[in-house]
Design an enzyme around this catalytic site. Structure first.
Site, short mmCIF file in Angstrom:
data_model
loop_
_atom_site.label_atom_id
_atom_site.label_comp_id
_atom_site.label_asym_id
_atom_site.label_seq_id
_atom_site.Cartn_x
_atom_site.Cartn_y
_atom_site.Cartn_z
N GLU A 1 0.84 -1.20 0.00
CA GLU A 1 0.00 0.00 0.00
C GLU A 1 0.87 1.25 0.00
O GLU A 1 1.52 1.57 1.01
CB GLU A 1 -0.92 0.01 1.22
CG GLU A 1 -1.85 1.21 1.24
CD GLU A 1 -2.68 1.30 2.51
OE1 GLU A 1 -3.27 2.37 2.75
OE2 GLU A 1 -2.74 0.31 3.26
N LYS B 1 -8.17 -14.61 17.11
CA LYS B 1 -8.22 -14.14 15.73
C LYS B 1 -9.54 -13.46 15.35
O LYS B 1 -10.01 -13.57 14.22
CB LYS B 1 -7.91 -15.28 14.76
CG LYS B 1 -6.47 -15.76 14.82
CD LYS B 1 -6.20 -16.81 13.78
CE LYS B 1 -4.72 -17.15 13.72
NZ LYS B 1 -4.21 -17.82 14.93
N ASP C 1 2.03 -13.83 13.36
CA ASP C 1 0.85 -14.42 12.73
C ASP C 1 -0.04 -13.29 12.24
O ASP C 1 -0.71 -12.62 13.02
CB ASP C 1 0.11 -15.28 13.76
CG ASP C 1 -1.05 -16.06 13.14
OD1 ASP C 1 -1.51 -15.68 12.05
OD2 ASP C 1 -1.48 -17.05 13.75
#
Length: 424
Positions: free
Chosen positions: A119, A250, A324
């Site tokens: 980005e 998560k 992660d």
């Protein structure tokens, strides 16, 4: 998850203009033809298996040259424990944001922070915020809690049995702790929270995990605890699951503000008004006005936490440093707060779910370990410092993006750094 009827009708008309109803039905029907592109059953990272996988893909030579370059082939063994069905590596550009001065309990000094992203404008924005923080003497950062949870669920015939089980579990905490800690050198069971919902019981086990992010560690430990429960509980559960979706793993959840998952860090900085005007081209008053309005916007839209864009910097840092990346879903939860002071601007961030570690996971992969070494935060003794750097980076990003929105430079920055560059 409803769709507005006008939008649904427009989508239906578009589909029927391009396909007949019969062809759409056919496209959505099961196809039982055996696949001729099956992968080898062995998922290991071996040269002969890599070759077979490429053959299964059709062996596009250009794609192969990009993903399986000479350096990747030479380092192939380093990826063995981190990937299945290996075919190569993906290269993302890495930029440096900084210097970022952190005055933390664990992180001390000026850091050049590696960020891996595609980005445009992201690294420039975080670097601008980092340089502003450094110019005013740095930010204060503090790890204030740590813990990684796993929440198995147990089902019983009735509420009475569930209650009897909970009474036993509470009295058996030492035995449960011994069963879990026997599986790990570093993990320690710190806490147990109990939730009863009808004939279901959730036991939320919270571990400290040393220098590791620790998700695999606590899963293995909790599996051992569940085995002890099934063998010793006076009321045997009808069934159980090692994770019953109560830990917040998560995903963004309200539990972020009740406890901790990973490392909870807060960081603050005091910025004189002249630095705000010079570096961000706006005023402390305008930034506080924006923060107030955006906080209300976040509340009305139902966000969990109130901030600008933690996920941008954390995702880039996580990918660069072998964390992660999926944990950004929970790590990017927190609160940003701005206040106008007599001398300028007070800014603070609090992130309760920073899932970071400096051993285990992807931290030993060649490129990711190199990024940790650039930070001086590789290996044992560095996890708390990495968490404080992550919080300081998030603070830098908040200052920069809110400054850009207040000064009217937000769209212009993306146009100059992304669209114009791409056109060139």
């Amino acid at each position: 998850m409803a769709t507005d009827h006008a939008q649904a009708n427009a989508w239906l008309r578009q589909l029927l203009a391009e396909h007949s109803a019969e062809s759409l039905h056919a496209r959505l029907s099961a196809d039982h033809t055996p696949s001729d592109r099956r992968l080898p059953l062995n998922p290991r990272t071996l040269e002969r298996l890599v070759e077979r996988r490429w053959q299964a893909t059709g062996n596009d030579s250009d794609a192969r040259a990009q993903l399986l370059d000479d350096k990747t082939v030479a380092d192939m063994g380093a990826y063995e424990a981190n990937i299945e069905n290996f075919i190569g590596t993906v290269k993302l550009p890495v930029g440096l944001a900084g210097p970022l001065r952190v005055n933390g309990l664990f992180a001390q000094g000026d850091y050049h922070v590696p960020l891996a992203t595609s980005e445009a404008a992201l690294v420039a924005s975080y670097s601008r915020g980092a340089q502003l923080i450094t110019a005013v003497g740095g930010c204060t950062a503090m790890v204030i809690d740590e813990g990684v949870s796993r929440a198995p669920g147990f089902a019983f015939d009735n509420l009475r049995d569930a209650g009897e089980f909970v009474a036993w579990a509470l009295q058996s905490l030492d035995a449960l702790r011994a069963a879990g800690e026997a599986t790990t050198r570093h993990g320690r069971l710190r806490n147990l929270r109990v939730t009863i919902e009808g004939n279901h019981v959730y036991l939320n086990f919270e571990f400290s995990t040393g220098e590791a992010s620790g998700q695999n560690m606590v899963t293995i430990a909790t599996e051992a605890i569940c085995a002890y429960v099934m063998a010793n509980a006076p009321v045997t559960p009808r069934y159980h699951f090692v994770e019953a979706n109560h830990s917040g793993d998560k995903k963004a959840s309200a539990q972020s503000f009740i406890g901790v998952r990973g490392r909870k860090v807060t960081a603050e900085v005091h910025i004189p008004g002249e630095h705000v005007r010079k570096a961000l081209h706006t005023t402390p008053e305008a930034m506080v006005d924006y923060w107030r309005m955006s906080a209300m916007g976040g509340v009305m839209s139902g966000t969990i936490g109130v901030h600008g864009h933690y996920a941008n910097g954390l995702a880039a840092l996580y990918i660069a440093c072998g964390q992660d990346a999926a944990c950004v879903a929970e790590s990017a939860v927190g609160v940003t707060r701005f206040e106008q002071t007599d001398t300028g601007l007070y800014a603070a961030v609090t992130l309760p779910n920073l899932m970071v570690g400096t051993i285990g996971g992807g931290t030993s992969l060649p490129s990711q370990n190199a990024c940790l070494r650039l930070l001086g935060l590789d290996g044992p003794g560095s996890a708390h410092a990495l968490a404080e750097v992550a919080a300081a980076l998030s603070l830098a990003g908040e200052l920069s993006i809110i400054g850009a929105l207040c000064s009217g430079h937000f769209s212009r920055a993306h146009e100059v750094l992304a669209r114009v560059r791409n056109n060139t």
